[in-house]
Design a protein around this motif. Structure first.
Motif, PDB file in Angstrom:
ATOM      1  N   GLU A  45     -19.689 -19.612 -16.689  1.00  0.00           N
ATOM      2  CA  GLU A  45     -20.434 -20.497 -15.792  1.00  0.00           C
ATOM      3  C   GLU A  45     -19.571 -21.665 -15.340  1.00  0.00           C
ATOM      4  N   LYS A  46     -18.733 -22.172 -16.253  1.00  0.00           N
ATOM      5  CA  LYS A  46     -17.829 -23.268 -15.905  1.00  0.00           C
ATOM      6  C   LYS A  46     -16.775 -22.807 -14.905  1.00  0.00           C
ATOM      7  N   ILE A  47     -16.252 -21.595 -15.123  1.00  0.00           N
ATOM      8  CA  ILE A  47     -15.248 -21.045 -14.211  1.00  0.00           C
ATOM      9  C   ILE A  47     -15.830 -20.868 -12.811  1.00  0.00           C
ATOM     10  N   LEU A  48     -17.052 -20.342 -12.744  1.00  0.00           N
ATOM     11  CA  LEU A  48     -17.696 -20.125 -11.448  1.00  0.00           C
ATOM     12  C   LEU A  48     -17.993 -21.450 -10.749  1.00  0.00           C
ATOM     13  N   ALA A  49     -18.384 -22.453 -11.540  1.00  0.00           N
ATOM     14  CA  ALA A  49     -18.650 -23.771 -10.964  1.00  0.00           C
ATOM     15  C   ALA A  49     -17.374 -24.382 -10.393  1.00  0.00           C
ATOM     16  N   LEU A  50     -16.260 -24.225 -11.128  1.00  0.00           N
ATOM     17  CA  LEU A  50     -14.976 -24.718 -10.630  1.00  0.00           C
ATOM     18  C   LEU A  50     -14.550 -23.959  -9.380  1.00  0.00           C
ATOM     19  N   ASP A  51     -14.845 -22.671  -9.363  1.00  0.00           N
ATOM     20  CA  ASP A  51     -14.504 -21.852  -8.205  1.00  0.00           C
ATOM     21  C   ASP A  51     -15.235 -22.349  -6.968  1.00  0.00           C
ATOM     22  N   VAL A  52     -16.506 -22.650  -7.119  1.00  0.00           N
ATOM     23  CA  VAL A  52     -17.294 -23.174  -6.001  1.00  0.00           C
ATOM     24  C   VAL A  52     -16.727 -24.512  -5.528  1.00  0.00           C
ATOM     25  N   GLU A  53     -16.412 -25.385  -6.481  1.00  0.00           N
ATOM     26  CA  GLU A  53     -15.890 -26.706  -6.140  1.00  0.00           C
ATOM     27  C   GLU A  53     -14.538 -26.618  -5.435  1.00  0.00           C
ATOM     28  N   TRP A  54     -13.633 -25.793  -5.983  1.00  0.00           N
ATOM     29  CA  TRP A  54     -12.289 -25.680  -5.404  1.00  0.00           C
ATOM     30  C   TRP A  54     -12.297 -24.941  -4.074  1.00  0.00           C
ATOM     31  N   THR A  55     -13.245 -24.054  -3.889  1.00  0.00           N
ATOM     32  CA  THR A  55     -13.364 -23.385  -2.592  1.00  0.00           C
ATOM     33  C   THR A  55     -13.714 -24.392  -1.507  1.00  0.00           C
ATOM     34  N   LYS A  56     -14.673 -25.271  -1.798  1.00  0.00           N
ATOM     35  CA  LYS A  56     -15.054 -26.299  -0.839  1.00  0.00           C
ATOM     36  C   LYS A  56     -13.880 -27.222  -0.531  1.00  0.00           C
ATOM     37  N   LYS A  57     -13.139 -27.621  -1.578  1.00  0.00           N
ATOM     38  CA  LYS A  57     -11.998 -28.512  -1.376  1.00  0.00           C
ATOM     39  C   LYS A  57     -10.900 -27.820  -0.585  1.00  0.00           C
ATOM     40  N   PHE A  58     -10.662 -26.541  -0.888  1.00  0.00           N
ATOM     41  CA  PHE A  58      -9.609 -25.799  -0.199  1.00  0.00           C
ATOM     42  C   PHE A  58      -9.921 -25.649   1.285  1.00  0.00           C
ATOM     43  N   VAL A  59     -11.157 -25.281   1.607  1.00  0.00           N
ATOM     44  CA  VAL A  59     -11.544 -25.103   3.010  1.00  0.00           C
ATOM     45  C   VAL A  59     -11.476 -26.436   3.750  1.00  0.00           C
ATOM     46  N   SER A  60     -11.983 -27.490   3.117  1.00  0.00           N
ATOM     47  CA  SER A  60     -11.961 -28.813   3.745  1.00  0.00           C
ATOM     48  C   SER A  60     -10.527 -29.272   3.991  1.00  0.00           C
ATOM     49  N   PHE A  61      -9.645 -29.036   3.012  1.00  0.00           N
ATOM     50  CA  PHE A  61      -8.241 -29.437   3.153  1.00  0.00           C
ATOM     51  C   PHE A  61      -7.545 -28.596   4.220  1.00  0.00           C
ATOM     52  N   SER A  62      -7.816 -27.301   4.232  1.00  0.00           N
ATOM     53  CA  SER A  62      -7.150 -26.392   5.173  1.00  0.00           C
ATOM     54  C   SER A  62      -7.477 -26.724   6.616  1.00  0.00           C
ATOM     55  N   LEU A  63      -8.706 -27.143   6.851  1.00  0.00           N
ATOM     56  CA  LEU A  63      -9.136 -27.426   8.226  1.00  0.00           C
ATOM     57  C   LEU A  63      -8.502 -28.689   8.793  1.00  0.00           C
ATOM     58  N   ASN A  64      -7.734 -29.400   7.962  1.00  0.00           N
ATOM     59  CA  ASN A  64      -6.998 -30.561   8.477  1.00  0.00           C
ATOM     60  C   ASN A  64      -5.767 -30.141   9.270  1.00  0.00           C
ATOM     61  N   PHE A  65      -5.369 -28.888   9.145  1.00  0.00           N
ATOM     62  CA  PHE A  65      -4.177 -28.397   9.823  1.00  0.00           C
ATOM     63  C   PHE A  65      -4.573 -27.631  11.087  1.00  0.00           C
ATOM     64  N   VAL A  66      -3.889 -27.938  12.171  1.00  0.00           N
ATOM     65  CA  VAL A  66      -4.216 -27.339  13.470  1.00  0.00           C
ATOM     66  C   VAL A  66      -4.117 -25.813  13.453  1.00  0.00           C
ATOM     67  N   PRO A  67      -3.045 -25.217  12.876  1.00  0.00           N
ATOM     68  CA  PRO A  67      -2.967 -23.743  12.869  1.00  0.00           C
ATOM     69  C   PRO A  67      -4.152 -23.088  12.157  1.00  0.00           C
ATOM     70  N   ILE A  68      -4.620 -23.717  11.081  1.00  0.00           N
ATOM     71  CA  ILE A  68      -5.756 -23.164  10.340  1.00  0.00           C
ATOM     72  C   ILE A  68      -7.030 -23.310  11.156  1.00  0.00           C
ATOM     73  N   ARG A  69      -7.182 -24.452  11.825  1.00  0.00           N
ATOM     74  CA  ARG A  69      -8.371 -24.643  12.662  1.00  0.00           C
ATOM     75  C   ARG A  69      -8.390 -23.639  13.806  1.00  0.00           C
ATOM     76  N   SER A  70      -7.223 -23.347  14.366  1.00  0.00           N
ATOM     77  CA  SER A  70      -7.161 -22.364  15.450  1.00  0.00           C
ATOM     78  C   SER A  70      -7.470 -20.971  14.926  1.00  0.00           C
ATOM     79  N   LEU A  71      -7.086 -20.700  13.670  1.00  0.00           N
ATOM     80  CA  LEU A  71      -7.392 -19.402  13.068  1.00  0.00           C
ATOM     81  C   LEU A  71      -8.898 -19.220  12.923  1.00  0.00           C
ATOM     82  N   LYS A  72      -9.603 -20.326  12.636  1.00  0.00           N
ATOM     83  CA  LYS A  72     -11.039 -20.228  12.432  1.00  0.00           C
ATOM     84  C   LYS A  72     -11.759 -19.718  13.676  1.00  0.00           C
TER      85      LYS A  72
END
Length: 220
Positions: free
Chosen positions: A19-46
């Protein structure tokens, strides 16, 4: 005594460490997506994520491959066609079975009209497994010219990344899908059908596909 609802009985007990691993996975997924969208190439990929989603859908690949098998009557392609078909079918079976067993919820409701059955669950990512199986199939098992390798690798990585950007999956779902795709390619390598076996399977699927131009009845 409190009455337990049906949902209480159906709720699965998850070990605390998982349950802790899954909770961390959810948290890090949100952080990863939020961080990735700061880059123009990633935003264009979306903006192309929907196209990437359909480009690697199981029904799309199966339909295209079956059409290819039916329209292209060339013995030189039988081996490629049959082994790829077996791999795609195994991928769908494995992904559906694992999803039905794990039943992990997706980060958001999947609004894709091609989502059916166990595909409503999240782990593993079927798109990621299929993308990497196809990548390894055409680079290691039935290699295409080297010219096609870089775009195929870019496509497989982009498909996997798009699952996160669309918020269809968590990071562990995508990693699990990639691992499954690699294992599937190893399995197909073991189960690989040779030219004769592939021609026989093709003739069994369709009387018109015999290399000699004869029908199955002519063999007996």
């Amino acid at each position: 005594m409190d009455k337990k609802t049906k949902a209480d009985f159906e709720k699965r007990e998850i070990p605390p460490f998982l349950e802790k691993i899954l909770a961390l996975d959810v948290e890090w997924t949100k952080k990863f997506v939020s961080f990735s969208l700061n880059f123009v190439p990633i935003r264009s990929l979306k903006t192309h994520c929907k196209f990437l989603e359909y480009s690697c859908h199981g029904l799309v690949w199966l339909s295209a491959l079956l059409a290819f098998c039916w329209l292209i009557d060339n013995p030189n392609y039988y081996q490629l066609q049959m082994n790829l078909l077996i791999g795609l079918i195994l991928d769908i079976v494995f992904v559906a079975s694992i999803k039905a067993a794990t039943r992990r919820r997706r980060p958001t409701i999947d609004d894709s009209f091609l989502t059916i059955g166990p595909d409503k669950f999240s782990f593993p990512s079927g798109h990621a497994s299929r993308a990497f199986f196809i990548l390894l199939f055409f680079t290691a098992l039935e290699p295409l010219p080297l010219l096609f390798w870089p775009p195929m690798f870019a496509w497989a990585v982009s498909v996997s990344l798009s699952r996160l950007l669309l918020y269809r999956h968590h990071i562990l779902d995508v990693c699990g899908g990639i691992t499954l795709g690699i294992l599937e390619s190893l399995l197909i390598c073991i189960l690989w059908l040779g030219k004769d076996a592939s021609a026989w399977v093709m003739s069994w699927l369709s009387d018109e596909k015999l290399p000699s131009g004869t029908t199955q009845e002519d063999l007996f």
